[in-house]
Design an enzyme around this catalytic site. Structure first.
Site, mmCIF file in Angstrom:
data_model
loop_
_atom_site.group_PDB
_atom_site.id
_atom_site.type_symbol
_atom_site.label_atom_id
_atom_site.label_comp_id
_atom_site.label_asym_id
_atom_site.label_seq_id
_atom_site.Cartn_x
_atom_site.Cartn_y
_atom_site.Cartn_z
ATOM 1 N N GLU A 141 -6.061 7.358 -8.698
ATOM 2 C CA GLU A 141 -6.939 8.204 -7.892
ATOM 3 C C GLU A 141 -8.103 8.759 -8.701
ATOM 4 O O GLU A 141 -9.250 8.750 -8.250
ATOM 5 C CB GLU A 141 -6.119 9.347 -7.296
ATOM 6 C CG GLU A 141 -6.927 10.298 -6.443
ATOM 7 C CD GLU A 141 -6.109 11.491 -6.004
ATOM 8 O OE1 GLU A 141 -6.721 12.486 -5.589
ATOM 9 O OE2 GLU A 141 -4.879 11.438 -6.098
ATOM 10 N N ASP A 142 -7.809 9.272 -9.917
ATOM 11 C CA ASP A 142 -8.835 9.966 -10.700
ATOM 12 C C ASP A 142 -9.616 9.049 -11.633
ATOM 13 O O ASP A 142 -10.791 9.303 -11.914
ATOM 14 C CB ASP A 142 -8.188 11.079 -11.533
ATOM 15 C CG ASP A 142 -7.617 12.188 -10.656
ATOM 16 O OD1 ASP A 142 -7.946 12.205 -9.453
ATOM 17 O OD2 ASP A 142 -6.844 13.016 -11.171
#
Length: 776
Positions: A141-142
């Site tokens: 996600e990051d």
């Protein structure tokens, strides 16, 4: 918990390069007051001590600290072999490298968060794959790490876990709510195939809730509401009671900080006042059990602050009126001694009538087992006791995580795991029958109610259902086919309504018919997600042609009202389907026909695609009412229904209500119920009109005030028949003096003119004082 010393190195792991300077760590209190110095990497629920354990006493405070993996490694070494520990170290190195330079809002290195999540999972003794996924859960996600890279480095099982935990890629959703619902849907479906997904997600949410002090108040409130609404019920459903209680208290502290602090202060003051009473009860119970030769550990416990607050709100009590703030837990060495200890306690203090519950014989839906009894202690104070074995205690505190096994075949699964497996499989059933993410989440949340009723099949099998469940829920819980073909029910060998709310101990027998089909009205009273999704799925599929035709008609009217040609170009259809997530134009029409999408909004979107005003421009709530009326012929089937409250007939002024997944409901223009609902949902109402060719009869209700004399009913019925109307229902009410009667008929007529002629004819019958059409 003790503050973990700064130690950026780990045996076998490299020191972090260019590590940011330590900053204040946003660590918050755990379930007990003694956890107020918890650090980022220390998040295990504390074991129950042999003294009163307390709830958090103040709003969580910031504590200085830096990331360390020493404590995590020590925990893993207790149950992991060297090969698995090596794999975990590799996952740590990769996560450390990916998050290098990234910091949390509180200022500490971001790697501290994955370490803390992994520690919580280590307390449950999850396997190496789960610990690796916990350390890697944010890299997709990051840091935009692809799933393929994770498969290559750590294997498909770990990559699938991380993928299930990651939010979706940046897709254009119609709203934040839809995006969030889709994230939940993805997570819950991943959980259905591997329960470790939700365990890691709960650990992630718990640590985030513990470290939210640096967040803005609005964001804290939003995250806390989401936690209370979704994650708290999931933790309860899986039997993770330590996490369940702590998430409740943390959410409470962020949602209502003033109430939290005020209540915490009151509990702290009361704790000192009641210390002697608690000590006296504790000593008396221990001595009495010892004299009865029962080996037992006796713990004092205190209700959580949220538990006290909820009781004050639900029962309208002040804090001083909540007497059972304290309780006791008795953990014995064997199953029979649970009941022996119960009898011993009842001989020590008098039990309160109606306050005994046997959750051992009939366990809760999440596998919880204990005997609950409330006794009148010293000074007349009610005190609750929970009696259980060590095995029951482990299940009560850690739920499905207490029985962690990864073996093939149901023969190796504990009863707790089998129950969890059955629930997770029901998620897959709901998904197959559900149209979109928001609807899927709605169905699942219905199934997360903690309160349950326990009923029996005719063969004495126990079925657990949410409180308020009906025979329709019972039928669908057994099999979808039984639910679809239900026609009636016998409860305790007596005929009952399908709307009846089931109660504990009811014996339920479902009567089916192969020709029976689900009714749209069932959606108004069913409670379980499985029943609701199955009914909606059936209504969507069985009435698909009708829904498509109605939807196409509604969209055509909406486009025409905006001055748009209802014939859609091929390239426009392709763009519309891509942006609306519909698979085909027929599916889009069907969604409009059953009320899932609003024709006015779809038409406005098409207007925007054709270069008109923005599709996102606000839509006038009255625009639906300004469209050309939709023609009602009365033969549309289930997709168009006449409202039972007012029973419109041709000639009446009518208006249509688009209900979600139930099609179009037609009311009379003066229906009082319709007027109230139109205020609440003005955008779900459209103009409708009667068609010219109506080849059917319509129900209408009439009411007569008649003299109580011989033969009156026969004369009235004969006149109705002479007026070419059919009687489908007749009822009678009499007044106290037995002078006059009220007769009520449901009759079938052609239209308003036919009904007016009938009323004139019946009014001439001797003994009829008054006759009128009965309205809503």
């Amino acid at each position: 918990m003790n503050l973990i010393p700064a130690d950026p190195t780990l045996s076998g792991m490299p020191a972090r390069a260019n590590q940011p300077a330590p900053a204040p760590a946003a660590a918050t209190s755990g379930a007990d007051a003694g956890d107020s110095t918890a650090t980022l990497a220390s998040s295990a629920p504390a074991p129950i001590p042999p003294v009163i354990s307390s709830s958090p006493l103040a709003t969580p405070t910031l504590t200085a600290g830096v990331a360390s993996v020493t404590h995590l490694t020590e925990k893993l070494a207790e149950y992991m072999n060297a090969a698995d520990l090596k794999k975990v170290k590799e996952a740590y190195r990769f996560s450390d490298e990916m998050h290098l330079g990234q910091v949390r809002k509180s200022g500490e290195p971001y790697i501290s968060h994955p370490i803390a999540v992994a520690e919580i999972c280590a307390d449950w003794k999850l396997d190496a794959q789960a610990i690796m996924a916990a350390l890697l859960h944010d890299v997709m996600e990051d840091q935009d790490v692809k799933k393929e890279e994770l498969i290559e480095r750590f294997g498909a099982p770990v990559a699938n876990l991380v993928d299930g935990l990651s939010k979706l890629e940046k897709i254009e959703f119609q709203s934040q709510i839809e995006a969030q619902a889709e994230n939940f849907r993805k997570m819950l479906l991943a959980m259905a195939s591997d329960v470790r997904v939700i365990l890691i997600k709960l650990a992630d949410r718990l640590h985030n809730m513990r470290t939210m002090e640096v967040m803005a108040p609005a964001k804290k409130a939003r995250i806390s509401s989401e936690t209370m609404e979704v994650y708290v019920p999931i933790a309860h459903r899986l039997g993770l009671n330590n996490i369940y209680r702590e998430l409740q208290d943390l959410s409470f502290s962020h949602l209502y900080p003033l109430r939290y602090r005020t209540l915490a202060k009151a509990v702290k003051a009361a704790r000192g006042n009641r210390r002697e009473v608690v000590k006296k009860i504790l000593e008396s119970v221990k001595n009495t059990l010892a004299m009865a030769n029962i080996e037992a550990e006796v713990y004092g416990r205190e209700k959580t602050l949220y538990g006290i607050y909820k009781k004050m709100r639900s029962k309208h009590l002040s804090f001083s009126q909540v007497l059972d703030v304290y309780g006791f837990r008795v953990v014995v060495d064997s199953f029979p001694n649970c009941y022996v200890a119960l009898g011993t306690l009842h001989s020590l203090y008098k039990p309160m009538p109606g306050k005994f519950k046997d959750y051992i014989a009939i366990r809760k839906l999440n596998g919880y087992q204990s005997l609950h009894t409330t006794l009148i202690g010293p000074y007349g104070t009610p005190v609750e006791f929970q009696i259980r074995t060590q095995e029951m205690h482990r299940t009560a505190e850690s739920g499905v995580a207490a029985h962690w096994l990864y073996k093939n075949g149901d023969a190796n699964m504990s009863d707790m795991q089998q129950r969890t497996h059955a629930w997770l499989q029901s998620l897959l059933d709901i998904q197959q029958q559900t149209g979109d993410s928001a609807e899927f989440l709605e169905h699942v949340k219905v199934d997360l109610f903690p309160d349950s009723v326990y009923v029996f099949t005719p063969k004495s099998k126990i079925i657990a259902l949410p409180r308020g469940a009906t025979p329709i829920d019972f039928a669908y819980s057994i099999h979808t086919g039984i639910g679809d073909h239900t026609v009636s029910v016998n409860i305790n060998n007596e005929p009952a309504s399908l709307r009846t709310e089931l109660r504990n101990g009811d014996i339920v027998e479902i009567v089916t018919d192969a020709n029976s089909r689900p009714s749209p009205t069932w959606l108004s009273f069913v409670r379980t997600g499985k029943a609701r999704s199955a009914i909606r799925h059936h209504l969507r599929t069985i009435n698909l042609p009708e829904s498509i035709t109605l939807g196409e008609q509604l969209l055509s009217h909406a486009l025409t009202s905006l001055g748009i040609n209802p014939e859609l170009e091929e390239h426009l259809v392709e763009r519309l389907l891509n942006e609306s997530s519909a698979k085909s134009l027929d599916e889009l029409y069907a969604d409009i026909g059953i009320g899932k999408r609003m024709a006015a909004l779809v038409a406005r979107h098409i207007f925007g695609l054709r270069g008109g005003e923005s599709a996102s421009a606000p839509v006038d709530h009255n625009s639906a009412a300004e469209l050309d009326p939709v023609t009602i012929c009365g033969s549309e089937g289930v997709s168009v229904q006449l409202a039972p409250c007012c029973l419109p007939i041709p000639g009446d002024s009518i208006i249509g209500q688009l209900r979600r997944d139930q099609g179009l409901l037609v009311h009379t223009g003066d229906c009082t119920l319709a007027k109230r609902q139109k205020i609440k949902e003005p955008d779900r109402w459209i103009a409708v009109k009667w068609g010219t060719e109506l080849n059917r009869r319509f129900d209408s209700r009439i009411k007569l005030l008649i003299n109580n004399e011989k033969g009156i009913l026969a004369r009235v019925a004969a006149e109705i028949g002479e007026s070419d109307a059919n009687i489908t229902y007749v009822g009678m009410d009499e007044d106290k003096e037995h002078v006059l009667h009220q007769l009520r008929f449901t009759i079938q007529v052609k239209d308003r003119v036919h009904l007016a002629g009938l009323l004139r004819n019946v009014r001439r019958v001797a003994g009829v004082n008054r006759i009128l059409r009965e309205r809503s």
